[in-house]
Write a protein that holds these residues in place. Structure first.
Motif, short mmCIF file in Angstrom:
data_model
loop_
_atom_site.label_atom_id
_atom_site.label_comp_id
_atom_site.label_asym_id
_atom_site.label_seq_id
_atom_site.Cartn_x
_atom_site.Cartn_y
_atom_site.Cartn_z
N ASP A 1 4.11 10.21 -1.72
CA ASP A 1 3.37 9.24 -0.90
C ASP A 1 4.06 8.96 0.43
O ASP A 1 3.52 8.23 1.26
N ALA A 2 5.24 9.53 0.63
CA ALA A 2 6.03 9.22 1.84
C ALA A 2 5.57 10.08 3.01
O ALA A 2 6.32 10.89 3.55
N VAL A 3 4.31 9.89 3.40
CA VAL A 3 3.74 10.67 4.51
C VAL A 3 4.18 10.09 5.85
O VAL A 3 4.52 10.81 6.77
N ARG A 4 4.19 8.76 5.94
CA ARG A 4 4.59 8.09 7.17
C ARG A 4 5.94 7.41 6.99
O ARG A 4 6.33 7.08 5.87
N SER A 5 6.65 7.22 8.09
CA SER A 5 7.91 6.50 8.01
C SER A 5 7.64 5.04 7.64
O SER A 5 6.54 4.52 7.87
N LEU A 6 8.66 4.37 7.09
CA LEU A 6 8.49 2.97 6.75
C LEU A 6 8.24 2.13 7.99
O LEU A 6 7.45 1.18 7.97
N ALA A 7 8.89 2.48 9.11
CA ALA A 7 8.65 1.74 10.35
C ALA A 7 7.18 1.82 10.74
O ALA A 7 6.58 0.82 11.16
N ASP A 8 6.57 3.02 10.59
CA ASP A 8 5.15 3.17 10.92
C ASP A 8 4.28 2.37 9.94
O ASP A 8 3.27 1.78 10.33
N ARG B 1 0.81 -1.21 0.00
CA ARG B 1 0.00 0.00 0.00
C ARG B 1 0.85 1.27 0.00
O ARG B 1 0.42 2.33 -0.45
N PHE B 2 2.09 1.22 0.51
CA PHE B 2 2.95 2.40 0.58
C PHE B 2 3.84 2.54 -0.65
O PHE B 2 4.61 3.49 -0.76
N GLY B 3 3.78 1.60 -1.57
CA GLY B 3 4.66 1.61 -2.74
C GLY B 3 4.99 0.19 -3.15
O GLY B 3 4.12 -0.56 -3.57
N ALA B 4 6.26 -0.19 -2.97
CA ALA B 4 6.66 -1.54 -3.33
C ALA B 4 7.92 -1.94 -2.60
O ALA B 4 8.72 -1.10 -2.19
N LEU B 5 8.07 -3.25 -2.42
CA LEU B 5 9.32 -3.82 -1.96
C LEU B 5 10.10 -4.24 -3.19
O LEU B 5 9.52 -4.79 -4.13
N ALA B 6 11.41 -4.00 -3.18
CA ALA B 6 12.26 -4.39 -4.30
C ALA B 6 13.36 -5.31 -3.78
O ALA B 6 14.06 -4.96 -2.83
N TYR B 7 13.47 -6.48 -4.40
CA TYR B 7 14.51 -7.43 -3.98
C TYR B 7 15.41 -7.72 -5.17
O TYR B 7 14.94 -8.16 -6.23
#
Length: 408
Positions: A43-50, A22-28
Motif C-alpha cells: 500500500d506504500a504507493v505514496r510517501s507519508l509526507a504526500d 486511509r494509508f494504514g495506521a498511526l501507532a503510538y
C-alpha cells in the motif's frame, strides 16, 4: 486488517495504540511516548509526507494553550501571554474537549500557555486526560515543579514534561526569559532527575544568541537524563517584535543544519527546520508544514487555529464551543478543507529545491509580510531575504491576541 492483526504483523507491544487512517495506521507507544506509522508494503504507493498533506481523520497531536496567564514575560512568546483571559474554557468544557479527543483517538496533546501550571485545575485536567487515554506533554518554565510534584510526575503514566530554557548560560537565557528564569529551570530539572523521571525534555527555541550553545544544551540534557528538543524562532506573538534581531543569520542557519545532520537522531525538532533540508540531505522527520493537516491549536477560549504559530483571524477555523465541537472544526471547517487541497507554491514552483523545503513555514511568511505562496523568510537560497528587503514599509499582519502585561 483489524487493529489486532496489524499489531501482530508489525510486532507491536501491548502499550501501543493504533488509529486507522486511509494509508494504514498511526501507532503510538504510550510506554516510550513515540509515534510511528504502520502500513503494508503493497500500500506504500505514496510517501507519508504526500499522504499527510491531504489531511488525517484526526490530528497526530494537538497543541492546547490552556491559559494565557504567565508568571514570566519572555520576549519571544509566540502567544503574547501574560494575563488570563476571563473567557477561558471552564474545567467542565476542557473535560468535554478531552472526551472528544479520546473518541477521535488523538493520542496526546502538547499543553502550553502561558504557563499552564498556574491554572488551578491543571493537575486535575492532566489526571482526567490520562484516565481517558489522552497522553499529555506539557511545557513549563519549571516554577511550579516542586520536589513532591516531580515525584508524582515520575510515577505517572502517559505524562511527559518539557522544561523551557533558551540559553545554556544564565546570561543568555535570562535576557530572553527574564531574571532568575535560568536558575528556576535548572532547579526543576534537578528535581525531575532526582525523582527518577527519565527522558523528560529540555526545550530550546534557537536564536541568534544561543545557536552557538547547541553542544552545551545537549550536554545539559545528558546531565539530567533528559532529551533535547529544539524548535525554530517564529515571528509570532511577541516574537514578531524581536525576530529581526534574534532569528539566526544565514551562516548560523547553515551551522544549525550541519549540527542537526550530526545529532538529529538524538534530538527532537517537531519538524521545525524542514526549510533547511534545501541545503542537501533531508533532516529527520516529516519535512512538511502540517498546519490544518496533521496538527492544529486550541487556544484558551476554545478558538481553533491551523497551527500554534498563526494566532490570527485569517487562520481561525472555528471554536470548540460551537455545535459539533472540535471534531466538526477539524473535519469540516472551510479553512482546513482548503489547506488540505493541493497548494500553489507561487514563486517557489520553478525552484529545483521545492520538493525538499516545500516553501517553508506558513507562519514565518505570514508574520513577516511575505506571501504564503512564496519563499520562507529564511530560504537557504536567500529568496525570502531579498523579498523582505524589497517589500518596503507595507504594514505587517499582527497577531489577533495579545495578553501581554503592560507597564503603566
Amino acid at each position: 486488517m483489524t487493529s489486532a492483526e496489524l499489531k501482530r504483523a508489525a510486532g507491536l507491544g501491548p502499550e501501543v495504540a493504533l488509529r486507522h487512517e486511509r494509508f494504514g495506521a498511526l501507532a503510538y507507544d504510550f510506554g516510550t511516548r513515540r509515534l510511528s506509522f504502520v502500513r503494508r508494503r503493497a500500500d506504500a504507493v505514496r510517501s507519508l509526507a504526500d499522504e499527510f498533506e491531504t489531511g488525517l481523520d484526526a490530528p497526530i497531536c494537538l497543541t492546547w494553550e490552556l491559559t494565557y496567564a504567565c508568571n514570566l514575560a519572555c520576549i519571544h512568546c509566540l502567544s503574547s501571554s501574560g494575563r488570563r483571559d476571563p473567557r477561558e474554557l471552564s474545567t467542565a468544557e476542557c473535560m468535554a474537549v478531552i472526551d472528544e479527543l479520546e473518541r477521535m483517538q488523538v493520542f496526546y496533546v502538547n499543553v502550553g500557555g502561558g504557563e499552564p501550571t498556574v491554572r488551578r485545575d491543571f493537575w486535575e485536567l492532566v489526571d482526567y486526560a490520562v484516565a481517558h487515554h489522552v497522553g499529555v506533554k506539557f511545557s513549563t518554565n519549571g516554577s511550579r515543579i516542586t520536589s513532591e510534584r516531580a515525584e508524582k510526575l515520575a510515577g505517572a503514566d502517559y505524562v511527559d514534561v518539557q522544561v523551557s530554557l533558551d540559553g545554556a548560560t544564565a546570561e543568555v537565557n535570562d535576557s530572553i526569559r527574564g531574571p532568575g528564569s535560568y536558575a528556576t529551570a535548572i532547579t526543576a530539572m534537578e528535581r525531575l532527575a532526582g525523582a527518577g523521571f527519565a527522558g523528560f525534555k529540555l526545550s530550546v527555541v534557537v536564536t541568534r544568541e544561543n545557536v552557538s550553545q547547541l553542544d552545551q544544551f545537549k550536554a545539559l540534557a545528558d546531565r539530567f537524563g533528559a532529551q533535547l528538543r529544539i524548535t525554530r524562532l517564529r515571528p509570532s506573538g511577541r516574537g514578531a517584535d524581536v525576530w529581526d534581531r534574534l532569528h539566526p543569520t544565514a551562516a548560523q542557519q547553515r551551522e544549525l543544519y550541519e549540527w542537526l545532520l550530526a545529532h538529529g537522531d538524538d534530538v527532537l525538532t517537531g519538524d521545525s527546520f524542514f526549510h533547511l533540508s534545501a541545503y542537501g540531505s533531508p533532516l529527520p522527520g516529516l519535512n512538511l508544514c502540517g498546519a490544518g493537516r496533521v496538527v492544529c491549536l486550541i487556544d484558551p477560549v476554545g478558538d481553533v487555529y491551523a497551527c500554534p504559530f498563526v494566532i490570527h483571524e485569517s487562520f481561525r477555523a472555528g471554536n470548540v464551543r460551537e455545535p459539533g465541537g472540535f471534531a466538526r472544526v477539524w473535519r469540516e471547517s472551510d479553512l482546513f478543507t482548503e489547506l488540505r487541497e493541493p497548494q500553489n507554491a507561487g514563486a517557489c514552483t520553478s525552484c529545483g529545491l521545492f520538493d525538499k523545503c516545500r516553501g517553508g513555514c506558513m507562519a514565518a511568511k505570514f508574520f513577516t509580510g511575505l506571501p504564503v505562496a512564496g519563499p520562507d523568510p529564511e530560504c537557504v537560497l536567500g529568496h525570502g531575504e531579498r523579498l523582505l528587503a524589497s517589500r518596503g514599509d507595507d504594514p505587517i499582519p499582527r497577531p489577533s491576541v495579545d495578553m501581554s502585561k503592560r507597564s503603566p
